[in-house]
Design a protein around this motif. Sequence first.
Motif, PDB file in Angstrom:
ATOM      1  N   UNK A 177       0.836  -1.201   0.000  1.00 49.52           N
ATOM      2  CA  UNK A 177       0.000   0.000   0.000  1.00 49.52           C
ATOM      3  C   UNK A 177       0.872   1.253   0.000  1.00 49.52           C
ATOM      4  N   UNK A 178       1.945   1.227   0.773  1.00 52.54           N
ATOM      5  CA  UNK A 178       2.822   2.394   0.856  1.00 52.54           C
ATOM      6  C   UNK A 178       3.636   2.600  -0.418  1.00 52.54           C
ATOM      7  N   UNK A 179       4.094   1.515  -1.053  1.00 55.36           N
ATOM      8  CA  UNK A 179       5.076   1.636  -2.130  1.00 55.36           C
ATOM      9  C   UNK A 179       4.508   1.501  -3.533  1.00 55.36           C
ATOM     10  N   UNK A 180       3.316   0.952  -3.711  1.00 53.69           N
ATOM     11  CA  UNK A 180       2.760   0.772  -5.056  1.00 53.69           C
ATOM     12  C   UNK A 180       2.553   2.123  -5.736  1.00 53.69           C
ATOM     13  N   UNK A 181       2.649   2.127  -7.061  1.00 50.60           N
ATOM     14  CA  UNK A 181       2.402   3.351  -7.824  1.00 50.60           C
ATOM     15  C   UNK A 181       0.916   3.690  -7.862  1.00 50.60           C
ATOM     16  N   UNK A 182       0.067   2.681  -7.776  1.00 52.31           N
ATOM     17  CA  UNK A 182      -1.376   2.909  -7.732  1.00 52.31           C
ATOM     18  C   UNK A 182      -2.029   1.764  -6.985  1.00 52.31           C
ATOM     19  N   UNK A 183      -3.163   2.058  -6.353  1.00 53.24           N
ATOM     20  CA  UNK A 183      -3.959   1.063  -5.643  1.00 53.24           C
ATOM     21  C   UNK A 183      -5.367   1.073  -6.216  1.00 53.24           C
ATOM     22  N   UNK A 184      -5.997  -0.103  -6.206  1.00 53.78           N
ATOM     23  CA  UNK A 184      -7.383  -0.206  -6.662  1.00 53.78           C
ATOM     24  C   UNK A 184      -8.193  -0.931  -5.602  1.00 53.78           C
ATOM     25  N   UNK A 185      -9.319  -0.346  -5.215  1.00 52.86           N
ATOM     26  CA  UNK A 185     -10.295  -1.007  -4.357  1.00 52.86           C
ATOM     27  C   UNK A 185     -11.527  -1.318  -5.192  1.00 52.86           C
ATOM     28  N   UNK A 186     -12.222  -2.398  -4.831  1.00 51.94           N
ATOM     29  CA  UNK A 186     -13.303  -2.873  -5.689  1.00 51.94           C
ATOM     30  C   UNK A 186     -14.690  -2.387  -5.277  1.00 51.94           C
ATOM     31  N   UNK A 187     -14.853  -1.972  -4.015  1.00 53.19           N
ATOM     32  CA  UNK A 187     -16.179  -1.588  -3.562  1.00 53.19           C
ATOM     33  C   UNK A 187     -16.081  -0.428  -2.594  1.00 53.19           C
ATOM     34  N   UNK A 188     -17.175   0.335  -2.414  1.00 52.09           N
ATOM     35  CA  UNK A 188     -17.118   1.532  -1.571  1.00 52.09           C
ATOM     36  C   UNK A 188     -16.612   1.290  -0.158  1.00 52.09           C
ATOM     37  N   UNK A 189     -17.056   0.194   0.496  1.00 50.18           N
ATOM     38  CA  UNK A 189     -16.654  -0.001   1.885  1.00 50.18           C
ATOM     39  C   UNK A 189     -15.146  -0.208   2.037  1.00 50.18           C
ATOM     40  N   UNK A 190     -14.517  -1.135   1.287  1.00 47.75           N
ATOM     41  CA  UNK A 190     -13.062  -1.255   1.436  1.00 47.75           C
ATOM     42  C   UNK A 190     -12.319  -0.012   0.961  1.00 47.75           C
ATOM     43  N   UNK A 191     -12.873   0.701  -0.029  1.00 46.69           N
ATOM     44  CA  UNK A 191     -12.244   1.956  -0.467  1.00 46.69           C
ATOM     45  C   UNK A 191     -12.212   2.960   0.676  1.00 46.69           C
ATOM     46  N   UNK A 192     -13.335   3.126   1.354  1.00 43.29           N
ATOM     47  CA  UNK A 192     -13.394   4.053   2.477  1.00 43.29           C
ATOM     48  C   UNK A 192     -12.475   3.615   3.608  1.00 43.29           C
ATOM     49  N   UNK A 193     -12.446   2.312   3.884  1.00 39.34           N
ATOM     50  CA  UNK A 193     -11.565   1.804   4.939  1.00 39.34           C
ATOM     51  C   UNK A 193     -10.099   2.035   4.597  1.00 39.34           C
ATOM     52  N   UNK A 194      -9.752   1.817   3.342  1.00 46.22           N
ATOM     53  CA  UNK A 194      -8.372   2.008   2.909  1.00 46.22           C
ATOM     54  C   UNK A 194      -7.929   3.446   3.147  1.00 46.22           C
ATOM     55  N   UNK A 195      -8.788   4.403   2.786  1.00 49.09           N
ATOM     56  CA  UNK A 195      -8.407   5.804   2.937  1.00 49.09           C
ATOM     57  C   UNK A 195      -8.472   6.262   4.392  1.00 49.09           C
ATOM     58  N   UNK A 196      -9.350   5.651   5.196  1.00 47.11           N
ATOM     59  CA  UNK A 196      -9.354   5.982   6.625  1.00 47.11           C
ATOM     60  C   UNK A 196      -8.086   5.476   7.310  1.00 47.11           C
TER      61      UNK A 196
END
Length: 403
Positions: free
Chosen positions: A155-174
């Motif tokens: 998560x820290x080193x990748x050039x880009x990250x992809x989340x598949x659904x709103x809940x994990x996307x929100x959790x990732x950014x929190x």
Amino acid sequence: MDIRIDGTAILPGHSAGVEAFTYGLLRGLAADRAHRIEVTIVRGTRRGWRREVPDDAGVHWTEVRQPLRADAPLGGGLRRVLPRQLRSAPLAHRLVTLLRSRANPVPAGDDRVTLYPFGGVPARARRSVVVVHDMRRFHLRYDSAPITEIFARNIAEADALVASWPHPYQQLLRTFPEVAAKTALIPLPVFHARPAEAPAEPDPGLLLYPSSTAAHKNHLNLLEALARLPELRLVCPGPLVEPQAGQLTARAGAVDLRARVVFPGFVPVPALERLYARASAVVVPSLWEAASGAIFEAFSWGLPVACADVEPLRAQVEFAGAEVCFFDPHDPESIAAAIRRLLADRARYAAASRRAADRLAARTWTDTARDYVAVLDWVAGGRSGPVPQSPFLTPDAVGGNPS
């Protein structure tokens, strides 16, 4: 575009949702002949991959060794006999990771963007896009600390990250607010949607729970609930993950469940479709998911759903505009009561599933692949401007319905 995908974490028939995701994405990418696609896979698994990805898809396969893999005699035997504490020990996990990294070296000077469908594989390519399907490793104790460390590093080193659904996307950014500028939300289609002309002949007493037997899938409490429902039967297709698989088959063989519960292991798509066609309802007791593929598939088949009352599944049901029977996944009596309510008002819940299916049908693997190509191209082009977001559902609308 030259696309490289690291599929070394996927063992056909053993990798559940991430496996279905990768097959679907490959088929979507192959629909656009403008791309050269290379997939790195574990030696000895090519036949399984090509059963799911057509020969005419134009995919180039590169096979590498994977020491101690789960479906090989030595690796599988060790998983069965070693205590969980030893298998999950940091030193053991780091040793296996090191052995696998040496078996799959990154070519020197390789500037291609590499997609990692599973965030638990070290993203060692110079330019990488990592898919973060869910965040349970950072909130619940289902994996060893070393796997969580790999996720955090990716998560820290990748050039880009992809989340598949709103809940994990929100959790990732929190959890990691610093990665917002490189994180895209790309929703997926239903993995195994109902074919247009598939016949449906529901068996009134048959429940279905397609899932691997990983610990957080919570099969055992579902079996204890079924013991309270002697008129019903249950089929649980999916990869048999040890040690839970042995414990579950032993419980299913007890006198109060004997001949009413079946764990057939991984089944091919036609067999899974036949099970959906026969099922009266789908029950999902999982303690955590990014979004349950079984729930979306049940909606597609117009089947009523009872599922665990946990945050990500509630978000998924809201996203689809559906109605289900929720239950406490830790309480077998709550599960049994929800199943009774569901079947007592089956027509209402089935109609709600069909309405949700209409919403979800707008999303295809070709759409999904197009959104992924935009992110891969963004990385290849030096990450100029904001990370591309899917037009299907943007982060600004994560609380709303699909467009």
